[in-house]
Motif scaffolding. Structure first.
Motif, PDB file in Angstrom:
ATOM      1  N   CYS A  18       0.832  -1.211   0.000  1.00 27.31           N
ATOM      2  CA  CYS A  18       0.000   0.000   0.000  1.00 27.31           C
ATOM      3  C   CYS A  18       0.862   1.254   0.000  1.00 27.31           C
ATOM      4  CB  CYS A  18      -0.925   0.023   1.222  1.00 27.31           C
ATOM      5  SG  CYS A  18      -2.313  -1.098   1.127  1.00 27.31           S
ATOM      6  N   LEU A  19       1.807   1.305   0.929  1.00 25.74           N
ATOM      7  CA  LEU A  19       2.635   2.502   1.063  1.00 25.74           C
ATOM      8  C   LEU A  19       3.571   2.693  -0.122  1.00 25.74           C
ATOM      9  CD1 LEU A  19       3.401   2.284   4.875  1.00 25.74           C
ATOM     10  CD2 LEU A  19       1.653   3.648   3.721  1.00 25.74           C
ATOM     11  N   ALA A  20       4.171   1.607  -0.601  1.00 25.80           N
ATOM     12  CA  ALA A  20       5.065   1.715  -1.760  1.00 25.80           C
ATOM     13  C   ALA A  20       4.279   2.112  -3.005  1.00 25.80           C
ATOM     14  CB  ALA A  20       5.796   0.393  -1.989  1.00 25.80           C
ATOM     15  N   GLY A  21       3.102   1.548  -3.144  1.00 25.42           N
ATOM     16  CA  GLY A  21       2.268   1.897  -4.287  1.00 25.42           C
ATOM     17  C   GLY A  21       1.904   3.365  -4.291  1.00 25.42           C
ATOM     18  N   ALA A  80     -15.029  -3.010  -1.725  1.00 24.19           N
ATOM     19  CA  ALA A  80     -16.334  -2.494  -2.132  1.00 24.19           C
ATOM     20  C   ALA A  80     -16.310  -1.010  -2.487  1.00 24.19           C
ATOM     21  CB  ALA A  80     -17.347  -2.733  -1.010  1.00 24.19           C
ATOM     22  N   VAL A  81     -15.206  -0.341  -2.204  1.00 25.43           N
ATOM     23  CA  VAL A  81     -15.120   1.088  -2.532  1.00 25.43           C
ATOM     24  C   VAL A  81     -14.161   1.274  -3.708  1.00 25.43           C
ATOM     25  CG1 VAL A  81     -15.639   1.809  -0.164  1.00 25.43           C
ATOM     26  CG2 VAL A  81     -13.269   1.540  -0.870  1.00 25.43           C
ATOM     27  N   PRO A  82     -14.307   2.375  -4.434  1.00 25.22           N
ATOM     28  CA  PRO A  82     -13.391   2.619  -5.554  1.00 25.22           C
ATOM     29  C   PRO A  82     -11.961   2.875  -5.051  1.00 25.22           C
ATOM     30  CG  PRO A  82     -15.232   4.188  -5.576  1.00 25.22           C
ATOM     31  CD  PRO A  82     -15.343   3.380  -4.332  1.00 25.22           C
ATOM     32  N   HIS A  83     -11.002   2.689  -5.963  1.00 22.38           N
ATOM     33  CA  HIS A  83      -9.609   2.979  -5.616  1.00 22.38           C
ATOM     34  C   HIS A  83      -9.492   4.417  -5.148  1.00 22.38           C
ATOM     35  CE1 HIS A  83      -7.624  -0.639  -6.756  1.00 22.38           C
ATOM     36  NE2 HIS A  83      -8.099  -0.614  -7.986  1.00 22.38           N
ATOM     37  N   GLY A  84      -8.696   4.608  -4.118  1.00 28.82           N
ATOM     38  CA  GLY A  84      -8.482   5.951  -3.606  1.00 28.82           C
ATOM     39  C   GLY A  84      -8.246   5.926  -2.112  1.00 28.82           C
ATOM     40  N   PRO A  85      -8.364   7.089  -1.491  1.00 28.06           N
ATOM     41  CA  PRO A  85      -8.057   7.205  -0.061  1.00 28.06           C
ATOM     42  C   PRO A  85      -8.917   6.306   0.835  1.00 28.06           C
ATOM     43  CG  PRO A  85      -8.239   9.376  -1.070  1.00 28.06           C
ATOM     44  CD  PRO A  85      -8.641   8.381  -2.102  1.00 28.06           C
ATOM     45  N   LEU A  97      -9.244   1.826   4.652  1.00 26.77           N
ATOM     46  CA  LEU A  97      -9.891   0.572   5.056  1.00 26.77           C
ATOM     47  C   LEU A  97      -8.908  -0.597   5.033  1.00 26.77           C
ATOM     48  CD1 LEU A  97     -13.325   0.888   3.208  1.00 26.77           C
ATOM     49  CD2 LEU A  97     -12.935   0.969   5.682  1.00 26.77           C
ATOM     50  N   THR A  98      -8.063  -0.640   4.011  1.00 27.04           N
ATOM     51  CA  THR A  98      -7.093  -1.724   3.905  1.00 27.04           C
ATOM     52  C   THR A  98      -6.070  -1.664   5.022  1.00 27.04           C
ATOM     53  OG1 THR A  98      -7.367  -1.809   1.507  1.00 27.04           O
ATOM     54  CG2 THR A  98      -5.370  -2.805   2.406  1.00 27.04           C
ATOM     55  N   VAL A  99      -5.532  -0.483   5.284  1.00 23.51           N
ATOM     56  CA  VAL A  99      -4.513  -0.343   6.335  1.00 23.51           C
ATOM     57  C   VAL A  99      -5.098  -0.685   7.707  1.00 23.51           C
ATOM     58  CG1 VAL A  99      -3.042   1.330   7.541  1.00 23.51           C
ATOM     59  CG2 VAL A  99      -3.058   1.250   5.039  1.00 23.51           C
TER      60      VAL A  99
END
Length: 128
Positions: free
Chosen positions: A27-30, A93-98, A103-105
């Motif tokens: 996530c962070l590297a991306g 379930a949410v679009p790519h973005g913040p 949610l992932t983190v």
């Protein structure tokens, strides 16, 4: 035989911790690569990464933490890890973005905490 099972559970929890760390790094590297260099967005932001990661996390957490909860009879590691998996699923379930990143983190962090608590409970159970 029992010692062998303990080491398998411990290895699964360690694998879960490593996977959680790799997910956070991803996530962070991306974010960093895309923000700084504008590179890799087609690969790093591919939704399949998240689907496969969630599937793998569900398998490892389900076996390691579920097995641990049966053995040490502590619900907290299971509840925390399953809450984390729920956040990870919500990120799909949410679009790519913040929102997806947050949610992932949160989810990955909770799953890692669940694995840590499970390892600790298994260790305390062995001392008894």
């Amino acid at each position: 035989m029992s010692e062998n099972r303990v080491s398998i559970r411990s290895r699964l929890d360690q694998a879960g911790l490593w996977l959680s760390g790799l997910c956070l790094l991803h996530c962070l590297a991306g974010i960093g690569l895309i923000w700084v260099l504008g590179l890799g967005s087609h690969v790093l932001l591919d939704p399949d990464w998240h689907r496969y990661g969630l599937a793998l996390a569900m398998i490892i957490a389900g076996i390691a933490i579920g097995w641990g909860a049966i053995k040490h009879r502590r619900a907290m590691p299971f509840v925390i890890a399953m809450t984390g998996l729920t956040f990870m699923g919500g990120a799909l379930a949410v679009p790519h973005g913040p929102k997806e990143i947050v949610l992932t983190v949160i989810g990955v962090s909770l799953v890692a905490i669940g694995h840590f608590l499970n390892m600790r409970a298994n260790h305390l159970n062995r001392l008894r």
